[in-house]
Design a protein around this motif. Sequence first.
Motif, PDB file in Angstrom:
ATOM      1  N   ASN A 180       0.816  -1.208   0.000  1.00  0.00           N
ATOM      2  CA  ASN A 180       0.000   0.000   0.000  1.00  0.00           C
ATOM      3  C   ASN A 180       0.856   1.266   0.000  1.00  0.00           C
ATOM      4  O   ASN A 180       0.429   2.312  -0.494  1.00  0.00           O
ATOM      5  CB  ASN A 180      -0.917  -0.013   1.222  1.00  0.00           C
ATOM      6  N   GLU A 181       2.059   1.142   0.547  1.00  0.00           N
ATOM      7  CA  GLU A 181       2.994   2.273   0.517  1.00  0.00           C
ATOM      8  C   GLU A 181       3.634   2.452  -0.862  1.00  0.00           C
ATOM      9  O   GLU A 181       3.893   3.574  -1.300  1.00  0.00           O
ATOM     10  CB  GLU A 181       4.106   2.058   1.551  1.00  0.00           C
ATOM     11  N   LYS A 182       3.869   1.319  -1.532  1.00  0.00           N
ATOM     12  CA  LYS A 182       4.650   1.350  -2.761  1.00  0.00           C
ATOM     13  C   LYS A 182       3.798   1.423  -4.024  1.00  0.00           C
ATOM     14  O   LYS A 182       4.319   1.702  -5.118  1.00  0.00           O
ATOM     15  CB  LYS A 182       5.531   0.092  -2.834  1.00  0.00           C
ATOM     16  N   ALA A 183       2.478   1.130  -3.902  1.00  0.00           N
ATOM     17  CA  ALA A 183       1.633   1.078  -5.095  1.00  0.00           C
ATOM     18  C   ALA A 183       0.196   1.438  -4.729  1.00  0.00           C
ATOM     19  O   ALA A 183      -0.148   1.562  -3.559  1.00  0.00           O
ATOM     20  CB  ALA A 183       1.695  -0.325  -5.713  1.00  0.00           C
ATOM     21  N   ASP A 184      -0.621   1.567  -5.755  1.00  0.00           N
ATOM     22  CA  ASP A 184      -2.027   1.909  -5.571  1.00  0.00           C
ATOM     23  C   ASP A 184      -2.831   0.610  -5.604  1.00  0.00           C
ATOM     24  O   ASP A 184      -3.217   0.139  -6.676  1.00  0.00           O
ATOM     25  CB  ASP A 184      -2.464   2.856  -6.691  1.00  0.00           C
ATOM     26  N   ILE A 185      -3.079   0.014  -4.435  1.00  0.00           N
ATOM     27  CA  ILE A 185      -3.755  -1.285  -4.391  1.00  0.00           C
ATOM     28  C   ILE A 185      -5.158  -1.148  -3.808  1.00  0.00           C
ATOM     29  O   ILE A 185      -5.450  -0.237  -3.027  1.00  0.00           O
ATOM     30  CB  ILE A 185      -2.954  -2.326  -3.587  1.00  0.00           C
ATOM     31  N   TYR A 186      -5.994  -2.115  -4.204  1.00  0.00           N
ATOM     32  CA  TYR A 186      -7.368  -2.192  -3.700  1.00  0.00           C
ATOM     33  C   TYR A 186      -7.591  -3.622  -3.196  1.00  0.00           C
ATOM     34  O   TYR A 186      -7.321  -4.594  -3.911  1.00  0.00           O
ATOM     35  CB  TYR A 186      -8.371  -1.860  -4.805  1.00  0.00           C
ATOM     36  N   LEU A 187      -8.083  -3.735  -1.978  1.00  0.00           N
ATOM     37  CA  LEU A 187      -8.333  -5.042  -1.387  1.00  0.00           C
ATOM     38  C   LEU A 187      -9.628  -5.626  -1.955  1.00  0.00           C
ATOM     39  O   LEU A 187     -10.650  -4.936  -2.030  1.00  0.00           O
ATOM     40  CB  LEU A 187      -8.439  -4.906   0.133  1.00  0.00           C
ATOM     41  N   VAL A 188      -9.572  -6.872  -2.366  1.00  0.00           N
ATOM     42  CA  VAL A 188     -10.758  -7.581  -2.846  1.00  0.00           C
ATOM     43  C   VAL A 188     -11.317  -8.459  -1.732  1.00  0.00           C
ATOM     44  O   VAL A 188     -12.504  -8.436  -1.423  1.00  0.00           O
ATOM     45  CB  VAL A 188     -10.426  -8.432  -4.084  1.00  0.00           C
ATOM     46  N   SER A 189     -10.446  -9.235  -1.109  1.00  0.00           N
ATOM     47  CA  SER A 189     -10.862 -10.097   0.004  1.00  0.00           C
ATOM     48  C   SER A 189      -9.639 -10.447   0.827  1.00  0.00           C
ATOM     49  O   SER A 189      -8.499 -10.375   0.349  1.00  0.00           O
ATOM     50  CB  SER A 189     -11.527 -11.378  -0.511  1.00  0.00           C
ATOM     51  N   VAL A 190      -9.877 -10.837   2.059  1.00  0.00           N
ATOM     52  CA  VAL A 190      -8.798 -11.260   2.944  1.00  0.00           C
ATOM     53  C   VAL A 190      -9.360 -12.286   3.916  1.00  0.00           C
ATOM     54  O   VAL A 190     -10.522 -12.193   4.344  1.00  0.00           O
ATOM     55  CB  VAL A 190      -8.180 -10.050   3.684  1.00  0.00           C
ATOM     56  N   SER A 191      -8.572 -13.287   4.236  1.00  0.00           N
ATOM     57  CA  SER A 191      -9.000 -14.311   5.198  1.00  0.00           C
ATOM     58  C   SER A 191      -7.765 -14.932   5.841  1.00  0.00           C
ATOM     59  O   SER A 191      -6.672 -14.903   5.272  1.00  0.00           O
ATOM     60  CB  SER A 191      -9.841 -15.399   4.523  1.00  0.00           C
ATOM     61  N   GLY A 192      -7.966 -15.505   7.019  1.00  0.00           N
ATOM     62  CA  GLY A 192      -6.850 -16.159   7.693  1.00  0.00           C
ATOM     63  C   GLY A 192      -7.284 -16.800   8.989  1.00  0.00           C
ATOM     64  O   GLY A 192      -8.211 -16.333   9.654  1.00  0.00           O
ATOM     65  N   GLY A 193      -6.596 -17.892   9.352  1.00  0.00           N
ATOM     66  CA  GLY A 193      -6.905 -18.590  10.595  1.00  0.00           C
ATOM     67  C   GLY A 193      -8.188 -19.382  10.506  1.00  0.00           C
ATOM     68  O   GLY A 193      -9.000 -19.206   9.592  1.00  0.00           O
ATOM     69  N   GLY A 194      -8.376 -20.292  11.477  1.00  0.00           N
ATOM     70  CA  GLY A 194      -9.578 -21.114  11.472  1.00  0.00           C
ATOM     71  C   GLY A 194     -10.146 -21.399  12.839  1.00  0.00           C
ATOM     72  O   GLY A 194     -11.325 -21.697  12.981  1.00  0.00           O
ATOM     73  N   ASP A 222     -10.191 -20.090  17.069  1.00  0.00           N
ATOM     74  CA  ASP A 222      -9.835 -18.967  17.933  1.00  0.00           C
ATOM     75  C   ASP A 222      -8.772 -19.325  18.960  1.00  0.00           C
ATOM     76  O   ASP A 222      -8.108 -18.447  19.502  1.00  0.00           O
ATOM     77  CB  ASP A 222     -11.068 -18.370  18.613  1.00  0.00           C
ATOM     78  N   ASN A 223      -8.589 -20.629  19.228  1.00  0.00           N
ATOM     79  CA  ASN A 223      -7.579 -21.036  20.202  1.00  0.00           C
ATOM     80  C   ASN A 223      -6.315 -21.584  19.552  1.00  0.00           C
ATOM     81  O   ASN A 223      -5.507 -22.246  20.206  1.00  0.00           O
ATOM     82  CB  ASN A 223      -8.156 -22.069  21.176  1.00  0.00           C
ATOM     83  N   ALA A 224      -6.144 -21.316  18.276  1.00  0.00           N
ATOM     84  CA  ALA A 224      -4.928 -21.721  17.562  1.00  0.00           C
ATOM     85  C   ALA A 224      -4.288 -20.491  16.926  1.00  0.00           C
ATOM     86  O   ALA A 224      -4.973 -19.694  16.272  1.00  0.00           O
ATOM     87  CB  ALA A 224      -5.247 -22.761  16.488  1.00  0.00           C
ATOM     88  N   ILE A 225      -2.988 -20.329  17.123  1.00  0.00           N
ATOM     89  CA  ILE A 225      -2.265 -19.256  16.450  1.00  0.00           C
ATOM     90  C   ILE A 225      -2.374 -19.506  14.946  1.00  0.00           C
ATOM     91  O   ILE A 225      -2.042 -20.598  14.477  1.00  0.00           O
ATOM     92  CB  ILE A 225      -0.793 -19.231  16.897  1.00  0.00           C
ATOM     93  N   PRO A 226      -2.877 -18.545  14.165  1.00  0.00           N
ATOM     94  CA  PRO A 226      -3.167 -18.823  12.753  1.00  0.00           C
ATOM     95  C   PRO A 226      -1.929 -19.197  11.953  1.00  0.00           C
ATOM     96  O   PRO A 226      -0.884 -18.574  12.081  1.00  0.00           O
ATOM     97  CB  PRO A 226      -3.798 -17.521  12.246  1.00  0.00           C
ATOM     98  N   ARG A 227      -2.103 -20.217  11.111  1.00  0.00           N
ATOM     99  CA  ARG A 227      -1.004 -20.768  10.323  1.00  0.00           C
ATOM    100  C   ARG A 227      -1.080 -20.357   8.858  1.00  0.00           C
ATOM    101  O   ARG A 227      -0.106 -20.469   8.131  1.00  0.00           O
ATOM    102  CB  ARG A 227      -1.017 -22.299  10.410  1.00  0.00           C
ATOM    103  N   THR A 228      -2.261 -19.957   8.396  1.00  0.00           N
ATOM    104  CA  THR A 228      -2.454 -19.613   6.997  1.00  0.00           C
ATOM    105  C   THR A 228      -3.223 -18.295   6.875  1.00  0.00           C
ATOM    106  O   THR A 228      -3.968 -17.911   7.780  1.00  0.00           O
ATOM    107  CB  THR A 228      -3.248 -20.706   6.252  1.00  0.00           C
ATOM    108  N   ALA A 229      -3.047 -17.628   5.754  1.00  0.00           N
ATOM    109  CA  ALA A 229      -3.803 -16.403   5.458  1.00  0.00           C
ATOM    110  C   ALA A 229      -3.659 -16.112   3.968  1.00  0.00           C
ATOM    111  O   ALA A 229      -2.658 -16.494   3.347  1.00  0.00           O
ATOM    112  CB  ALA A 229      -3.289 -15.227   6.287  1.00  0.00           C
ATOM    113  N   GLU A 230      -4.663 -15.447   3.409  1.00  0.00           N
ATOM    114  CA  GLU A 230      -4.555 -15.072   2.002  1.00  0.00           C
ATOM    115  C   GLU A 230      -5.359 -13.812   1.729  1.00  0.00           C
ATOM    116  O   GLU A 230      -6.323 -13.498   2.431  1.00  0.00           O
ATOM    117  CB  GLU A 230      -5.013 -16.199   1.086  1.00  0.00           C
ATOM    118  N   ALA A 231      -4.935 -13.089   0.718  1.00  0.00           N
ATOM    119  CA  ALA A 231      -5.628 -11.878   0.287  1.00  0.00           C
ATOM    120  C   ALA A 231      -5.607 -11.814  -1.232  1.00  0.00           C
ATOM    121  O   ALA A 231      -4.655 -12.277  -1.873  1.00  0.00           O
ATOM    122  CB  ALA A 231      -4.961 -10.637   0.876  1.00  0.00           C
ATOM    123  N   VAL A 232      -6.661 -11.237  -1.790  1.00  0.00           N
ATOM    124  CA  VAL A 232      -6.699 -10.914  -3.212  1.00  0.00           C
ATOM    125  C   VAL A 232      -6.678  -9.398  -3.312  1.00  0.00           C
ATOM    126  O   VAL A 232      -7.470  -8.704  -2.664  1.00  0.00           O
ATOM    127  CB  VAL A 232      -7.947 -11.486  -3.894  1.00  0.00           C
TER     128      VAL A 232
END
Length: 478
Positions: A238-252, A254-264
């Motif tokens: 976001n600092e280096k380019a003009d980006i727009y978030l489409v979606s974001v998700s992560g974790g599965g 609540d009692n586990a430190i999240p291991r995965t995440a993804e964004a478009v």
Amino acid sequence: MRKLENLKPERVFYYFEEISKIPRNSYEEKEISDYLLNFGKEHGLECYRDDVYNVILRKKASTGYENSPKIVLQGHTDMVCEKTEDSTHDFKKDPINLIVDGKYLKADKTTLGADNGIAVAMMLAVAEDDKLEHGPIEFLFTTSEEIDLGGAMALKPGILQGDMLINLDSEEEGILTAGSAGGENIDVILPVKKVSSDVNFSYKIKLQGFFGGHSGSEIHKNRKNSNKVLNEILALLNEKADIYLVSVSGGGKDNAIPRTAEAVISSKEDIKSVIDAVVKEIKEKYIKDEPQTEILVEKVDKISETMDKESTDKYINILEEIPTGVYSFMKEYPEIVEASDNLAIVKTGEDNIRIITSMRSSEPHVLEELKRKIVVIAEKYNASYEFSAKYPEWRYRSESVLREKAVEAWKELTGKDMVVQVIHAGLECGAIMQQYPDMDFISIGPDMQDVHTPEEKLDIVSTEKIYNYIIKLLKNLK
């Protein structure tokens, strides 16, 4: 041929293998409760089941122990269902594929379920053995511990008859737990605005392979949070380019430190080289702590709708501000975490992004302080919030007959002093204590590692030692 037939104690591992065939995700415990009820009936035990599938089996005292204290052995039937990215395991129907690996019992690309299946197996082995010496025993099998301690919280007063309760959900041999944290979740709902897209380039950025771990017992181990690391990437882009978030998700969980995440993300210009440079920078930053981590980038088809720039900025900023990890350490035990939060789950909805944080503390006023901090952040970004899954702390008691007897029995069995501790992870003792305040509590268990992850493993020799210790402690409680 049984995979675990050569392991000792034979009957403990027999029952562990049996229950590993039964799906037992949280909120899906009816099948395992049916198994336990059938076991009780087959062995002539008094049986009880409530409307949330908690099961209680009662075994009479052995000869000469009729007037001994009434003991409750307790464990939970549900397990955390996590698997590797390439696993095809279906937790709703597939048995856990058990693997004996040297001194450890593991599973094939999934969590093992020793948390807390080994407690269930030990309790069944005690229940069937008529040669043991003990007072009256109740075997309490609770449900949905891994989500909200729902089974323990739903216990009604007057159902349990015991004077003392031995919880079998600890994960370190030679350690007696005498207190634990309480906790609560906060769901921050960030409103976002979506607009028709006139951008030409879209990419998916996916993080996987983080260590993860139990958000209570391993929150102090500097294991990276995939939601936070992904947000670092988004912030740099976001600092280096003009980006727009489409979606974001992560974790599965609540009692586990999240291991995965993804964004478009989308942009009007092709920023693939910028993404590659940022990904390289983040990999180099975390390669020492998380060497197995993968950051994958792939181009996706043209996106028709994105979040507007204000929503994109708001998400990146709020996720940067919401804390995760250790908040404070206990004054009495400086090496033990007093309070923490785990930025566990991120989910994109139709018009919002939901950010779920699990908070823990052994001191109620510190938990309230942490809650207020997150509320202030949410309100700063005009986000709403909801509280859920609250469970009580288990306060340490200066006097405990059960604790004294347990320490003595360990010394007699091993010749070593037992360590007594208060832990940051949540245990059901605090919830049960709400309805049974006069009951005496301790928690013990065998050595386990990496619970709540596909790397979970159970020490086989430690399991035998702890089982023998339970038998001795029951005999000594006369």
